[in-house]
Every structure is written in C-alpha cells, then in structure tokens.
Design a protein around this motif. Structure first.
Motif, PDB file in Angstrom:
ATOM      1  N   ASP A 256      29.932  39.090  43.983  1.00 13.47           N
ATOM      2  CA  ASP A 256      29.742  37.908  43.241  1.00 13.47           C
ATOM      3  C   ASP A 256      30.392  37.936  41.841  1.00 13.47           C
ATOM      4  O   ASP A 256      30.377  36.957  40.905  1.00 13.47           O
ATOM      5  CB  ASP A 256      28.137  37.133  43.464  1.00 13.47           C
ATOM      6  CG  ASP A 256      27.238  38.249  42.906  1.00 13.47           C
ATOM      7  OD1 ASP A 256      27.569  39.079  42.146  1.00 13.47           O
ATOM      8  OD2 ASP A 256      26.250  38.124  43.134  1.00 13.47           O
ATOM      9  N   SER A 257      30.576  39.242  41.365  1.00 11.77           N
ATOM     10  CA  SER A 257      31.007  39.448  39.894  1.00 11.77           C
ATOM     11  C   SER A 257      32.031  40.335  40.022  1.00 11.77           C
ATOM     12  O   SER A 257      32.059  41.076  40.724  1.00 11.77           O
ATOM     13  CB  SER A 257      29.892  39.822  39.175  1.00 11.77           C
ATOM     14  OG  SER A 257      28.404  38.914  39.309  1.00 11.77           O
TER      15      SER A 257
ATOM     16  N   LYS B 202      34.350  33.276  41.387  1.00  8.91           N
ATOM     17  CA  LYS B 202      33.578  34.575  41.280  1.00  8.91           C
ATOM     18  C   LYS B 202      33.248  34.564  39.777  1.00  8.91           C
ATOM     19  O   LYS B 202      33.914  34.198  38.874  1.00  8.91           O
ATOM     20  CB  LYS B 202      34.291  35.881  41.629  1.00  8.91           C
ATOM     21  CG  LYS B 202      34.591  35.845  42.918  1.00  8.91           C
ATOM     22  CD  LYS B 202      33.267  36.009  43.900  1.00  8.91           C
ATOM     23  CE  LYS B 202      33.813  36.099  45.255  1.00  8.91           C
ATOM     24  NZ  LYS B 202      32.707  36.136  46.278  1.00  8.91           N
ATOM     25  N   GLN B 203      32.186  35.108  39.188  1.00 13.68           N
ATOM     26  CA  GLN B 203      31.871  35.410  37.740  1.00 13.68           C
ATOM     27  C   GLN B 203      32.920  36.546  37.354  1.00 13.68           C
ATOM     28  O   GLN B 203      32.827  37.575  38.111  1.00 13.68           O
ATOM     29  CB  GLN B 203      30.417  35.844  37.587  1.00 13.68           C
ATOM     30  CG  GLN B 203      30.062  35.966  36.195  1.00 13.68           C
ATOM     31  CD  GLN B 203      28.613  36.595  35.855  1.00 13.68           C
ATOM     32  OE1 GLN B 203      27.961  37.276  36.909  1.00 13.68           O
ATOM     33  NE2 GLN B 203      28.090  36.608  34.664  1.00 13.68           N
ATOM     34  N   LYS B 204      33.333  36.071  36.155  1.00 16.17           N
ATOM     35  CA  LYS B 204      34.278  37.208  35.615  1.00 16.17           C
ATOM     36  C   LYS B 204      33.596  37.657  34.274  1.00 16.17           C
ATOM     37  O   LYS B 204      33.584  36.812  33.422  1.00 16.17           O
ATOM     38  CB  LYS B 204      35.800  36.563  35.368  1.00 16.17           C
ATOM     39  CG  LYS B 204      36.328  36.435  36.985  1.00 16.17           C
ATOM     40  CD  LYS B 204      37.583  35.635  36.833  1.00 16.17           C
ATOM     41  CE  LYS B 204      37.175  34.141  36.674  1.00 16.17           C
ATOM     42  NZ  LYS B 204      36.330  33.607  37.797  1.00 16.17           N
ATOM     43  N   ILE B 205      33.325  38.781  34.184  1.00 13.21           N
ATOM     44  CA  ILE B 205      32.722  39.293  32.804  1.00 13.21           C
ATOM     45  C   ILE B 205      33.935  40.419  32.267  1.00 13.21           C
ATOM     46  O   ILE B 205      34.385  41.354  32.568  1.00 13.21           O
ATOM     47  CB  ILE B 205      31.763  40.325  33.204  1.00 13.21           C
ATOM     48  CG1 ILE B 205      30.579  39.368  34.004  1.00 13.21           C
ATOM     49  CG2 ILE B 205      30.923  41.039  31.986  1.00 13.21           C
ATOM     50  CD1 ILE B 205      29.730  40.435  35.077  1.00 13.21           C
TER      51      ILE B 205
ATOM     52  N   LEU C 256      23.534  44.233  33.727  1.00  6.80           N
ATOM     53  CA  LEU C 256      24.243  43.523  34.787  1.00  6.80           C
ATOM     54  C   LEU C 256      23.890  44.192  36.012  1.00  6.80           C
ATOM     55  O   LEU C 256      23.605  43.327  37.095  1.00  6.80           O
ATOM     56  CB  LEU C 256      25.792  43.675  34.708  1.00  6.80           C
ATOM     57  CG  LEU C 256      26.532  43.112  33.552  1.00  6.80           C
ATOM     58  CD1 LEU C 256      28.092  43.407  33.508  1.00  6.80           C
ATOM     59  CD2 LEU C 256      26.495  41.463  33.735  1.00  6.80           C
TER      60      LEU C 256
ATOM     61  N   ASN D 200      34.107  30.186  35.079  1.00  5.64           N
ATOM     62  CA  ASN D 200      33.207  31.227  35.415  1.00  5.64           C
ATOM     63  C   ASN D 200      33.325  32.768  34.769  1.00  5.64           C
ATOM     64  O   ASN D 200      33.020  33.609  35.254  1.00  5.64           O
ATOM     65  CB  ASN D 200      32.995  31.325  36.812  1.00  5.64           C
ATOM     66  CG  ASN D 200      32.814  30.158  37.643  1.00  5.64           C
ATOM     67  OD1 ASN D 200      31.862  29.312  37.387  1.00  5.64           O
ATOM     68  ND2 ASN D 200      33.711  29.863  38.829  1.00  5.64           N
TER      69      ASN D 200
ATOM     70  N   ILE E 290      29.264  44.505  42.156  1.00  6.39           N
ATOM     71  CA  ILE E 290      30.305  44.225  41.321  1.00  6.39           C
ATOM     72  C   ILE E 290      31.533  45.028  41.334  1.00  6.39           C
ATOM     73  O   ILE E 290      31.590  46.152  41.284  1.00  6.39           O
ATOM     74  CB  ILE E 290      29.618  44.179  39.781  1.00  6.39           C
ATOM     75  CG1 ILE E 290      28.186  43.612  39.723  1.00  6.39           C
ATOM     76  CG2 ILE E 290      30.492  43.914  38.945  1.00  6.39           C
ATOM     77  CD1 ILE E 290      27.492  43.757  38.416  1.00  6.39           C
TER      78      ILE E 290
END
Length: 194
Positions: free
Chosen positions: A44-45, A89-92, A120, A105, A128
C-alpha cells in the motif's frame, strides 16, 4: 510490523541505469507486467529517493492515457492497471531539497531516515516497496533497514552507469527466498539478510 523490500530492475553487471541515465535497456513482457501488477497489489506504500521519485512522477500520472508504453501495445490493460495502482499508492519520497509535488498521494519526508522508516514500519498496513534510486537504497542498506531484496535482473550488460551497490553493507550474507525466470530473459531473485 510492516516489512520493507527493495524492488529494482538491474543489469547482469549490477547497474540500475545506463551511463546516459536512460532506462531503455529494461526488458519486459506480459508476464513481467503481470508480476509487477501482483507486487503492486500486495503493497500500500512505496519509498523513493528524490531522483527516482521525479523520474516516476514525470511518467506515471498520465501513463494510463499512453498505452503505447505497454509491453504489448496491442494489449495495454496491464500497463493501464499498473498506472492506476502507481497513482493510488502512498508514495513517500525522502528528500531535503524537494518541497512540493503534484503527484497524488505523495508525502515528502526530510527527517532522519532510520527514525522515519521505523515509524513507517510500525504503522498498520501492508508491506512497503523501496523503488530506489541508488542513494536511498545504499543508505537503507547501510542502516540495516531492508528486510528483503527483490532484484529483477535484465539480460543485458551495460558496462557502465549507476551501480546498484555502492559500498552498502560489506560482508552481508543473504538467504535466497525465491527465484523466477521470465520468457523475456529476465530473472527475479529474492534474498533476505541472514
């Protein structure tokens, strides 16, 4: 606790981009696209360094509208599906210089890498994926933050470019946890630190 795995395309001789910074040496087919979509569906990330983030942010937001980039342009469904997942998706992104982005996101973090990654990992959710590039990958390797290495080895030798491993954790022993070959000649190898 969530795990972080590196997922990256690499040449047989260990480069993640050619000397001219291109990625046109990467191979793919429907089978590789199926694998990638399955991997994207399992997370999800994703974590990225600034350079990798900017490269992907320049492509994926509109990729669903450009099916000619699919492994099989006559059958772009997998590529369009990947584009939708990449955007959802969550992008960090870890960066001390990037201040804003318009890619949906996306979150920019500039704090201590080890502390931020530990935070995280403690959050609820799926695993991740670290999509690179080389600088953040090597920083995370040195700090012992990677739980798995998934290398999609492409059947090409670049001879020069950006090496994946730049003096990471010398003397590390890895355990093979899986391998898979694809008809296009690429091989996925998955390792975990012992």
């Amino acid at each position: 606790m969530r795990k972080i795995f590196l997922h990256i395309f690499v040449s047989v001789d260990g480069f993640i981009e050619s000397e001219d910074k291109s990625l046109d040496w990467m191979v793919g087919d429907d089978e590789v696209e199926d694998y990638i979509n399955g991997m994207l569906g399992s997370i999800d990330s994703m974590i990225l360094g600034r350079k990798a983030f900017e490269l992907l942010a320049g492509y994926w937001p509109t990729a669903a509208e450009n099916p000619s980039e699919a492994a099989d342009p006559a059958r772009p469904e997998r590529h369009v599906e990947a584009a939708h997942m990449m955007n959802a998706k969550q992008k960090i992104v870890f960066s001390r210089t990037l201040k804003e982005t318009s890619w949906a996101n996306s979150t920019i973090l500039g704090g201590d890498l080890a502390e931020e990654v530990a935070r995280l990992k403690r959050q609820p959710g799926r695993d991740i994926a670290l999509f690179g590039g080389a600088a953040i990958t090597n920083s995370m390797m040195r700090l012992g933050l990677l739980d798995e290495y998934r290398l999609l080895v492409n059947p090409v030798m670049l001879g020069a470019g950006t090496p994946l491993f730049q003096g990471g954790r010398g003397g590390s022993t890895l355990q093979l946890v899986g391998s898979r070959s694809f008809d296009c000649g690429a091989v996925l190898v998955s390792y975990r630190p012992k």
